[in-house]
Design a protein around this motif. Structure first.
Motif, mmCIF file in Angstrom:
data_model
loop_
_atom_site.group_PDB
_atom_site.id
_atom_site.type_symbol
_atom_site.label_atom_id
_atom_site.label_comp_id
_atom_site.label_asym_id
_atom_site.label_seq_id
_atom_site.Cartn_x
_atom_site.Cartn_y
_atom_site.Cartn_z
ATOM 1 N N GLU A 46 0.831 -1.204 0.000
ATOM 2 C CA GLU A 46 0.000 0.000 0.000
ATOM 3 C C GLU A 46 0.869 1.259 0.000
ATOM 4 O OE1 GLU A 46 -3.635 2.054 2.601
ATOM 5 O OE2 GLU A 46 -2.807 0.097 3.167
ATOM 6 N N SER A 47 1.980 1.218 0.750
ATOM 7 C CA SER A 47 2.845 2.400 0.820
ATOM 8 C C SER A 47 3.581 2.649 -0.495
ATOM 9 C CB SER A 47 3.853 2.249 1.963
ATOM 10 O OG SER A 47 4.816 1.258 1.673
ATOM 11 N N ALA A 48 3.647 1.618 -1.376
ATOM 12 C CA ALA A 48 4.290 1.789 -2.684
ATOM 13 C C ALA A 48 3.380 2.474 -3.690
ATOM 14 C CB ALA A 48 4.738 0.428 -3.232
ATOM 15 N N ARG A 49 2.119 2.670 -3.344
ATOM 16 C CA ARG A 49 1.141 3.334 -4.217
ATOM 17 C C ARG A 49 1.096 2.683 -5.605
ATOM 18 N NH1 ARG A 49 4.627 7.052 -3.004
ATOM 19 N NH2 ARG A 49 4.834 7.763 -5.165
ATOM 20 N N PRO A 50 0.778 1.395 -5.666
ATOM 21 C CA PRO A 50 0.783 0.703 -6.963
ATOM 22 C C PRO A 50 -0.275 1.249 -7.909
ATOM 23 C CG PRO A 50 -0.232 -0.664 -5.282
ATOM 24 C CD PRO A 50 0.366 0.508 -4.565
ATOM 25 N N GLU A 51 0.048 1.240 -9.187
ATOM 26 C CA GLU A 51 -0.839 1.799 -10.212
ATOM 27 C C GLU A 51 -1.606 0.705 -10.945
ATOM 28 O OE1 GLU A 51 1.321 4.411 -12.807
ATOM 29 O OE2 GLU A 51 2.489 5.262 -11.153
ATOM 30 N N GLY A 52 -2.836 0.991 -11.306
ATOM 31 C CA GLY A 52 -3.635 0.092 -12.120
ATOM 32 C C GLY A 52 -3.887 -1.253 -11.469
ATOM 33 N N PRO A 53 -4.142 -2.281 -12.267
ATOM 34 C CA PRO A 53 -4.440 -3.606 -11.735
ATOM 35 C C PRO A 53 -3.226 -4.306 -11.131
ATOM 36 C CG PRO A 53 -4.365 -3.677 -14.130
ATOM 37 C CD PRO A 53 -4.276 -2.232 -13.742
ATOM 38 N N ALA A 54 -2.022 -3.752 -11.324
ATOM 39 C CA ALA A 54 -0.818 -4.405 -10.797
ATOM 40 C C ALA A 54 -0.864 -4.539 -9.280
ATOM 41 C CB ALA A 54 0.429 -3.627 -11.221
ATOM 42 N N GLY A 55 -1.433 -3.549 -8.603
ATOM 43 C CA GLY A 55 -1.520 -3.625 -7.148
ATOM 44 C C GLY A 55 -2.359 -4.803 -6.698
ATOM 45 N N GLU A 56 -3.490 -5.014 -7.359
ATOM 46 C CA GLU A 56 -4.352 -6.156 -7.018
ATOM 47 C C GLU A 56 -3.646 -7.470 -7.326
ATOM 48 O OE1 GLU A 56 -8.088 -5.758 -8.962
ATOM 49 O OE2 GLU A 56 -8.559 -3.802 -8.054
ATOM 50 N N GLU A 57 -2.900 -7.500 -8.411
ATOM 51 C CA GLU A 57 -2.196 -8.725 -8.765
ATOM 52 C C GLU A 57 -1.097 -9.045 -7.751
ATOM 53 O OE1 GLU A 57 -0.856 -8.344 -12.796
ATOM 54 O OE2 GLU A 57 -2.810 -8.947 -13.610
ATOM 55 N N LEU A 58 -0.352 -8.038 -7.321
ATOM 56 C CA LEU A 58 0.695 -8.268 -6.316
ATOM 57 C C LEU A 58 0.087 -8.737 -4.997
ATOM 58 C CD1 LEU A 58 3.095 -5.257 -6.982
ATOM 59 C CD2 LEU A 58 3.578 -7.687 -7.405
ATOM 60 N N ALA A 59 -1.026 -8.139 -4.612
ATOM 61 C CA ALA A 59 -1.695 -8.561 -3.384
ATOM 62 C C ALA A 59 -2.167 -10.009 -3.501
ATOM 63 C CB ALA A 59 -2.874 -7.637 -3.085
ATOM 64 N N ALA A 60 -2.690 -10.363 -4.670
ATOM 65 C CA ALA A 60 -3.148 -11.739 -4.887
ATOM 66 C C ALA A 60 -1.982 -12.719 -4.842
ATOM 67 C CB ALA A 60 -3.871 -11.835 -6.228
ATOM 68 N N LEU A 61 -0.846 -12.337 -5.422
ATOM 69 C CA LEU A 61 0.332 -13.199 -5.374
ATOM 70 C C LEU A 61 0.806 -13.393 -3.939
ATOM 71 C CD1 LEU A 61 2.305 -11.839 -8.466
ATOM 72 C CD2 LEU A 61 1.296 -14.116 -8.238
ATOM 73 N N ALA A 62 0.737 -12.336 -3.132
ATOM 74 C CA ALA A 62 1.144 -12.450 -1.737
ATOM 75 C C ALA A 62 0.222 -13.397 -0.977
ATOM 76 C CB ALA A 62 1.152 -11.071 -1.077
ATOM 77 N N ARG A 63 -1.066 -13.265 -1.213
ATOM 78 C CA ARG A 63 -2.021 -14.148 -0.504
ATOM 79 C C ARG A 63 -1.841 -15.588 -0.949
ATOM 80 N NH1 ARG A 63 -5.338 -9.374 -1.271
ATOM 81 N NH2 ARG A 63 -5.858 -8.504 0.795
ATOM 82 N N LEU A 64 -1.589 -15.792 -2.232
ATOM 83 C CA LEU A 64 -1.381 -17.149 -2.723
ATOM 84 C C LEU A 64 -0.114 -17.755 -2.112
ATOM 85 C CD1 LEU A 64 -2.449 -19.301 -4.753
ATOM 86 C CD2 LEU A 64 -0.778 -18.386 -6.375
ATOM 87 N N ALA A 65 0.951 -16.951 -2.017
ATOM 88 C CA ALA A 65 2.211 -17.449 -1.460
ATOM 89 C C ALA A 65 2.069 -17.830 0.001
ATOM 90 C CB ALA A 65 3.295 -16.387 -1.624
ATOM 91 N N ALA A 66 1.279 -17.066 0.745
ATOM 92 C CA ALA A 66 1.134 -17.304 2.182
ATOM 93 C C ALA A 66 0.164 -18.433 2.503
ATOM 94 C CB ALA A 66 0.670 -16.018 2.867
ATOM 95 N N ARG A 67 -0.711 -18.755 1.558
ATOM 96 C CA ARG A 67 -1.771 -19.727 1.853
ATOM 97 C C ARG A 67 -1.835 -20.849 0.829
ATOM 98 N NH1 ARG A 67 -6.199 -14.848 2.655
ATOM 99 N NH2 ARG A 67 -5.382 -14.032 4.622
ATOM 100 N N ARG A 68 -0.716 -21.114 0.174
ATOM 101 C CA ARG A 68 -0.724 -22.083 -0.918
ATOM 102 C C ARG A 68 -0.756 -23.524 -0.405
ATOM 103 N NH1 ARG A 68 4.836 -23.401 -2.077
ATOM 104 N NH2 ARG A 68 6.140 -22.547 -0.433
ATOM 105 N N ASP A 69 -1.075 -24.452 -1.338
ATOM 106 C CA ASP A 69 -1.087 -25.868 -0.983
ATOM 107 C C ASP A 69 -0.025 -26.657 -1.739
ATOM 108 O OD1 ASP A 69 -2.117 -25.850 -3.531
ATOM 109 O OD2 ASP A 69 -4.018 -26.851 -3.018
ATOM 110 N N HIS A 70 0.860 -25.957 -2.500
ATOM 111 C CA HIS A 70 1.933 -26.641 -3.208
ATOM 112 C C HIS A 70 3.040 -25.658 -3.522
ATOM 113 C CE1 HIS A 70 -0.375 -24.896 -6.513
ATOM 114 N NE2 HIS A 70 0.677 -25.038 -7.291
#
Length: 352
Positions: free
Chosen positions: A328-352
């Motif tokens: 959030e402090s990086a002020r991401p632009e466009g859909p990239a911010g949502e994609e980075l957040a999704a990648l973080a959630r996937l990494a923290a809660r993955r099954d493989h």
């Protein structure tokens, strides 16, 4: 295991990973093809592009999370993913250098649902292939026009690689010690895993034209993501489904690996933690032999009873929170911010 991300988050993350691989793969294959033929054959097998005989294969090449972080971080600061292909290829080469070496150091015989490269081609060939990928990573960045970001990016990548090696050395050293503190294990994890993920985000932001503050915010994002990623990986190393992970059940326990949930359990001061310590402190001769499934299940039960599993799941959640705060402090632009957040959630809660 930590709660799986919801369908929307998972879909966004998978879309980002697929798109990033599409952008990066042609250049990655081109660079691997430049290696001497015997080395390229081992590397191509490791990446899943060919089988042991060199015939085309569609085996899994892994998630390619690190290059995805490079490319999406470039977009997050207003740049283009296509302009950040070089650092994306470089971090993927460094990561796979480490995997080729790790499989030998850990004696792992399976990766991505098929035999590891060293079991197919021998340890010397796999070691040399890993070395070649590491050297190639530097060549990829230096291949670009000489400019300040090239020098800076190369320095960052080599610093992250040095930390990765330091972390690997510490991890190996832990196997010879009866006691390892949780603080030591966390510091090892930051060097071995989180440093390269943080570097990936910083490189992407640098190539995307981000200012110093945004670059460093994304580096922090990647570092916290890396800590969450390793916590999830350690949980999978004990409780993961072999059909999904591609690795034997309880593989870390079988070799008495001092992963984060185990160290948290050993450090708990509980009766279960003391019983776990007794079973982990076997003579070296016995430690080299994998226990039977009942022994693995007993060890996993003690780790959970001592609170190691709950601690690791909570810690992964906290690292995810810190990652999203940094994003959030990086002020991401466009859909990239949502994609980075999704990648973080996937990494923290993955099954493989």
């Amino acid at each position: 295991m930590t709660t799986a991300p919801d369908a929307g988050v998972g879909q966004a993350a998978r879309t980002a990973l697929r798109r990033s691989r599409t952008v990066m793969d042609p250049a990655l294959r081109e660079w691997v093809a430049r290696l001497p033929e015997p080395v390229a054959r081992v590397a191509s097998y490791h990446f899943g592009w060919t089988d042991a005989a060199g015939r085309p294969s569609d085996a899994s090449g892994g998630k390619a999370l690190r290059p995805a972080l490079v490319l999406v971080s470039a977009e997050a600061v207003g740049g283009l993913a296509a302009d950040a292909v070089a650092p994306a290829v470089a971090v993927e080469l460094v990561h796979n250098f480490s995997l080729l070496h790790d499989d030998i150091l850990d004696g792992d015989t399976t990766r991505r649902h098929r035999p590891t490269a060293w079991t197919v081609f021998g340890s010397p060939a796999a070691l040399l292939a890993g070395d070649a990928l590491l050297v190639h990573a530097g060549r990829v960045l230096c291949h670009e026009a000489a400019e300040p970001r090239t020098v800076m990016g190369l320095r960052w990548l080599m610093e992250a690689t040095t930390q990765l090696i330091e972390g690997e050395q510490a991890d190996i050293g832990f196997e010879e010690r009866d006691r390892v503190t949780l603080a030591e294990c966390l510091a090892m994890t930051e060097r071995k895993t989180a440093s390269l993920l943080g570097c990936s985000c910083a490189l992407g932001a640098l190539w995307g034209g981000g200012d110093e503050a945004r670059v460093e915010a994304l580096r922090r994002f990647g570092t916290h993501l890396g800590m969450a990623f390793q916590l999830a990986d350690d949980l999978l190393g004990i409780w993961g489904d072999p059909a999904v992970t591609g690795k034997p059940a309880g593989a870390d326990l079988a070799v008495r690996k001092k992963s984060l949930p185990v160290v948290a359990a050993l450090d708990s001061g509980t009766p279960a933690g003391r019983r776990l310590a007794e079973r982990y402190a076997k003579p070296p001769g016995e430690r080299d032999s994998a226990p039977d499934p009942e022994e693995v299940a007993a060890l996993a039960g003690l780790v959970e009873e001592a609170g190691g599993r709950a601690w690791a799941e909570e810690a992964a959640g906290e690292e995810l929170r810190l990652a999203l705060e940094s994003l959030e402090s990086a002020r991401p632009e466009g859909p990239a911010g949502e994609e980075l957040a999704a990648l973080a959630r996937l990494a923290a809660r993955r099954d493989h």
